[in-house]
Design a protein around this motif. Structure first.
Motif, PDB file in Angstrom:
ATOM      1  N   LEU A  80       5.922 -23.236 -16.401  1.00 54.26           N
ATOM      2  CA  LEU A  80       6.266 -21.905 -16.892  1.00 54.26           C
ATOM      3  C   LEU A  80       5.897 -20.901 -15.805  1.00 54.26           C
ATOM      4  O   LEU A  80       4.743 -20.851 -15.366  1.00 54.26           O
ATOM      5  CB  LEU A  80       5.498 -21.594 -18.180  1.00 54.26           C
ATOM      6  N   HIS A  81       6.865 -20.085 -15.381  1.00 58.35           N
ATOM      7  CA  HIS A  81       6.646 -19.109 -14.310  1.00 58.35           C
ATOM      8  C   HIS A  81       6.608 -17.704 -14.900  1.00 58.35           C
ATOM      9  O   HIS A  81       7.619 -17.210 -15.413  1.00 58.35           O
ATOM     10  CB  HIS A  81       7.763 -19.197 -13.261  1.00 58.35           C
ATOM     11  N   LEU A  82       5.438 -17.075 -14.814  1.00 54.91           N
ATOM     12  CA  LEU A  82       5.260 -15.713 -15.310  1.00 54.91           C
ATOM     13  C   LEU A  82       5.036 -14.764 -14.129  1.00 54.91           C
ATOM     14  O   LEU A  82       4.440 -15.154 -13.117  1.00 54.91           O
ATOM     15  CB  LEU A  82       4.063 -15.640 -16.257  1.00 54.91           C
ATOM     16  N   ARG A  83       5.487 -13.502 -14.318  1.00 51.16           N
ATOM     17  CA  ARG A  83       5.324 -12.512 -13.255  1.00 51.16           C
ATOM     18  C   ARG A  83       4.931 -11.176 -13.857  1.00 51.16           C
ATOM     19  O   ARG A  83       5.457 -10.775 -14.903  1.00 51.16           O
ATOM     20  CB  ARG A  83       6.618 -12.345 -12.458  1.00 51.16           C
ATOM     21  N   ALA A  84       3.985 -10.511 -13.204  1.00 48.38           N
ATOM     22  CA  ALA A  84       3.584  -9.168 -13.615  1.00 48.38           C
ATOM     23  C   ALA A  84       3.656  -8.256 -12.397  1.00 48.38           C
ATOM     24  O   ALA A  84       3.085  -8.575 -11.350  1.00 48.38           O
ATOM     25  CB  ALA A  84       2.176  -9.174 -14.193  1.00 48.38           C
ATOM     26  N   GLU A  85       4.352  -7.121 -12.546  1.00 46.58           N
ATOM     27  CA  GLU A  85       4.462  -6.145 -11.462  1.00 46.58           C
ATOM     28  C   GLU A  85       3.683  -4.901 -11.855  1.00 46.58           C
ATOM     29  O   GLU A  85       3.935  -4.297 -12.905  1.00 46.58           O
ATOM     30  CB  GLU A  85       5.923  -5.808 -11.200  1.00 46.58           C
ATOM     31  N   LEU A  86       2.732  -4.499 -11.007  1.00 44.77           N
ATOM     32  CA  LEU A  86       1.849  -3.374 -11.312  1.00 44.77           C
ATOM     33  C   LEU A  86       1.974  -2.304 -10.234  1.00 44.77           C
ATOM     34  O   LEU A  86       1.975  -2.627  -9.033  1.00 44.77           O
ATOM     35  CB  LEU A  86       0.385  -3.816 -11.378  1.00 44.77           C
ATOM     36  N   THR A  87       2.066  -1.053 -10.659  1.00 42.69           N
ATOM     37  CA  THR A  87       2.127   0.073  -9.733  1.00 42.69           C
ATOM     38  C   THR A  87       1.217   1.176 -10.235  1.00 42.69           C
ATOM     39  O   THR A  87       1.299   1.573 -11.407  1.00 42.69           O
ATOM     40  CB  THR A  87       3.566   0.618  -9.609  1.00 42.69           C
ATOM     41  N   ILE A  88       0.344   1.668  -9.361  1.00 40.81           N
ATOM     42  CA  ILE A  88      -0.552   2.751  -9.751  1.00 40.81           C
ATOM     43  C   ILE A  88       0.204   4.072  -9.698  1.00 40.81           C
ATOM     44  O   ILE A  88       0.833   4.399  -8.682  1.00 40.81           O
ATOM     45  CB  ILE A  88      -1.787   2.809  -8.827  1.00 40.81           C
ATOM     46  N   GLU A 122       0.817  -1.207   0.000  1.00 37.06           N
ATOM     47  CA  GLU A 122       0.000   0.000   0.000  1.00 37.06           C
ATOM     48  C   GLU A 122       0.853   1.260   0.000  1.00 37.06           C
ATOM     49  O   GLU A 122       0.444   2.304  -0.517  1.00 37.06           O
ATOM     50  CB  GLU A 122      -0.926   0.010   1.220  1.00 37.06           C
ATOM     51  N   LEU A 123       2.043   1.195   0.585  1.00 36.80           N
ATOM     52  CA  LEU A 123       2.940   2.337   0.659  1.00 36.80           C
ATOM     53  C   LEU A 123       4.296   1.969   0.073  1.00 36.80           C
ATOM     54  O   LEU A 123       4.717   0.816   0.145  1.00 36.80           O
ATOM     55  CB  LEU A 123       3.111   2.781   2.125  1.00 36.80           C
ATOM     56  N   PRO A 124       5.008   2.897  -0.549  1.00 38.14           N
ATOM     57  CA  PRO A 124       4.642   4.305  -0.712  1.00 38.14           C
ATOM     58  C   PRO A 124       3.581   4.554  -1.780  1.00 38.14           C
ATOM     59  O   PRO A 124       2.949   5.596  -1.816  1.00 38.14           O
ATOM     60  CB  PRO A 124       5.953   4.959  -1.109  1.00 38.14           C
ATOM     61  N   ARG A 125       3.370   3.506  -2.643  1.00 38.42           N
ATOM     62  CA  ARG A 125       2.306   3.618  -3.649  1.00 38.42           C
ATOM     63  C   ARG A 125       1.594   2.274  -3.745  1.00 38.42           C
ATOM     64  O   ARG A 125       2.201   1.242  -3.454  1.00 38.42           O
ATOM     65  CB  ARG A 125       2.896   3.979  -5.028  1.00 38.42           C
ATOM     66  N   LEU A 166      -6.254  -4.277  -7.268  1.00 46.19           N
ATOM     67  CA  LEU A 166      -5.277  -3.218  -7.020  1.00 46.19           C
ATOM     68  C   LEU A 166      -6.006  -1.887  -7.113  1.00 46.19           C
ATOM     69  O   LEU A 166      -6.694  -1.625  -8.104  1.00 46.19           O
ATOM     70  CB  LEU A 166      -4.135  -3.272  -8.053  1.00 46.19           C
ATOM     71  N   GLY A 167      -5.873  -1.055  -6.075  1.00 47.71           N
ATOM     72  CA  GLY A 167      -6.533   0.235  -6.083  1.00 47.71           C
ATOM     73  C   GLY A 167      -8.049   0.134  -6.160  1.00 47.71           C
ATOM     74  O   GLY A 167      -8.711   1.006  -6.728  1.00 47.71           O
ATOM     75  N   GLY A 168      -8.602  -0.960  -5.619  1.00 46.43           N
ATOM     76  CA  GLY A 168     -10.041  -1.128  -5.638  1.00 46.43           C
ATOM     77  C   GLY A 168     -10.596  -1.638  -6.954  1.00 46.43           C
ATOM     78  O   GLY A 168     -11.814  -1.788  -7.096  1.00 46.43           O
ATOM     79  N   GLN A 169      -9.739  -1.944  -7.916  1.00 45.45           N
ATOM     80  CA  GLN A 169     -10.179  -2.426  -9.227  1.00 45.45           C
ATOM     81  C   GLN A 169      -9.710  -3.857  -9.455  1.00 45.45           C
ATOM     82  O   GLN A 169      -8.647  -4.269  -8.966  1.00 45.45           O
ATOM     83  CB  GLN A 169      -9.637  -1.528 -10.347  1.00 45.45           C
TER      84      GLN A 169
END
Length: 543
Positions: free
Chosen positions: A533-541, A406-409, A439-442
């Protein structure tokens, strides 16, 4: 000619050889009901059935008719009170001057030979086999060879070695209901000939039950093998699984019940197409279906909802519902693969005992927090267990592992694992979706595709990130896609960027790995580690 006296049995009957034995069983058909080859007389007293119905010895139009008739008999049997049964049994004890023996009783009659009165075989749970001292409809007598019957059945061995005084003529009396007569006669004939003339499923099931009651294991194996060769139907599969528990526990019947379970699981593999039918299945049926690893279902959340709906439909009383969920249904749900949002609902669900709910949710959360290596170890260790909670299914929406900040973003890292066989099924134009994560309520999801590379005209692996349609909210997200590769087994970044999402939109890359599908799926592919198969997605608002 004077009949030969029977020697007292002093040793247990020999262990029967298995079906795989190269030596065939001896055929004593010639001796069946033949005075010259018999040392005793079996007196069979036929009692009226509890309910006036068609005898099981008669031919039924279908196995469905047989099943409906059997359920009627069960329902009628349950109407008899325990007090009535005890009274009848006490009356019989008073009439028979029974000696103090553990398993059998002898009735004395000055005008007749010693008679062994046989109660229902021990372990029987079917009330239709309980003694009924009502009027005897008729009596059948059969000449029998006690060594032949004793060698085939521990039940008859005990009967013929109960220590009664020997005499030149020995008579044993067995009381059965009219509907059991045909099955018993077939069973006795089998003990001499090792074969049955009966070939229909209803009659074979009756003989199977009789063989269980009188502990004739070779006949149980024979019936089970013949039933397994008959075409399986939904009705017959449910009927096999609804056999008395004493029958279901016998090893000889295990292959038949396993086949019935697999048949039902295959029938309802695409679960979403048969929800109404599955909701109407009996308990044994829904257990068979939901125990399968191959169910094509959206997610384990859907299994949880289905189990609750089934339980509420079949068990209106809350206490009864809690009992059946705790003892039978909870183990069908693979809680570690449920979403965290749905696990919260388990804790507040009134249909679950609070202590059980807490235990289940804690176990699921601990599993989710484990490393992938530890998760795979638990799945392998759990593969042959009765409760397969750590083994995933063929979910339409594949489970993900999520780390949130949740922090810093607002930020999350999402891990999606796909087995090699799952990837192979995507060719030439398939796709697989992940479970939703937030993420972010969505709500968001990942989707892996097998699609055509527009520049090079070959199939390749694509990966996309989408936002679930929910209102008109839009915001910018920084994203990065990575894949774990050999030999380092570290995640290697493939693409990153920023995208402004609105409901229903998606972003991704048609050729994530910049390689043809054949190279990606090759045996020496650097992208599959232990066939995963190992996939990764990193998301930042973005603020």
């Amino acid at each position: 000619m004077k009949e030969a006296k029977v020697e007292q049995f002093s040793d247990p009957p020999p262990v029967m050889e298995s079906d795989s034995s190269p030596s065939p069983e001896p055929d004593f058909t010639f001796a069946f009901n033949d005075r010259n080859f018999s040392d005793r007389v079996l007196r069979i007293e036929i009692l009226p059935d509890i309910l006036d119905y068609k005898s099981d010895g008669e031919a039924y139009a279908s196995i469905s008719e047989w099943a409906r008739n059997r359920k009627r008999r069960r329902a009628e049997s349950k109407r008899e009170s325990a007090e009535d049964i005890i009274v009848r049994c006490e009356e019989q004890v008073l009439n028979c001057n029974m000696p103090d023996t553990e398993d059998f009783a002898a009735c004395e009659n000055q005008d007749e030979d010693a008679v062994g009165m046989i109660e229902s075989p021990s372990g029987s749970n079917d009330s239709s086999w309980i003694w009924d001292c009502s009027t005897v409809l008729r009596v059948e007598t059969i000449h029998i060879s006690s060594p032949i019957l004793a060698a085939k059945s521990p039940f008859f061995y005990k009967l013929f070695s109960n220590g009664m005084e020997q005499s030149e003529k020995r008579q044993a009396t067995l009381r059965i209901h009219e509907s059991e007569e045909a099955a018993l006669m077939d069973l006795l004939n089998f003990m001499y000939s090792n074969t049955l003339s009966t070939t229909t499923a209803p009659l074979l099931l009756d003989v199977l039950k009789a063989a269980d009651k009188f502990a004739v294991a070779s006949c149980m194996r024979y019936c089970s093998r013949l039933l397994g060769q008959l075409p399986m139907t939904r009705d017959s599969a449910l009927l096999y699984l609804d056999l008395p528990s004493s029958v279901l526990m016998v090893d000889a019947v295990q292959s038949l019940t396993d086949t019935a379970k697999k048949f039902l699981a295959d029938c309802y593999r695409e679960l979403s197409k048969f929800v109404d039918e599955v909701l109407n299945l009996p308990l044994a049926g829904i257990e068979a279906v939901l125990s399968s690893d191959d169910l094509q279902v959206a997610s384990e959340d859907a299994i949880f909802d289905l189990v609750l709906k089934w339980a509420r439909l079949h068990y209106r009383n809350v206490e009864d519902r809690r009992e059946v969920i705790a003892s039978r249904l909870a183990r069908l749900i693979r809680f570690p693969y449920m979403s965290c949002r749905k696990l919260r609902k388990v804790l507040s669900c009134n249909d679950f005992d609070p202590q059980l709910a807490s235990k289940i949710v804690l176990e699921a959360l601990f599993y989710k927090s484990e490393t992938p290596h530890r998760q795979r170890f638990l799945a392998v260790e759990n593969a042959n267990a009765t409760y397969r909670g750590f083994v995933d299914r063929s979910y339409k929406y594949r489970p993900v592992k999520l780390v949130e900040f949740e922090l810093p973003r607002p930020q999350c890292i999402v891990y999606l694992d796909l087995k090699r066989e799952e990837c192979a099924r995507l060719f030439p134009a398939g796709r697989v979706y992940s479970q939703a994560f937030h993420l972010g309520g969505q709500g968001f999801f990942l989707s892996a595709h097998c699609n055509m590379d527009q520049q090079n005209s070959f199939q390749c692996l694509g990966l996309f990130l989408g936002m679930q349609e929910k209102g008109s909210v839009s915001f910018a997200v920084d994203y990065e896609f990575s894949v774990r590769v050999k030999p380092s087994e570290e995640f290697l970044s493939k693409y990153k960027g920023t995208y402004t999402f609105t409901g229903g939109k998606a972003v991704g890359y048609r050729n994530l790995l910049a390689t043809p599908w054949t190279t990606f799926m090759a045996d020496d592919s650097i992208y599959f580690i232990n066939s995963v198969l190992h996939l990764r997605a990193e998301l930042t608002i973005r603020q």
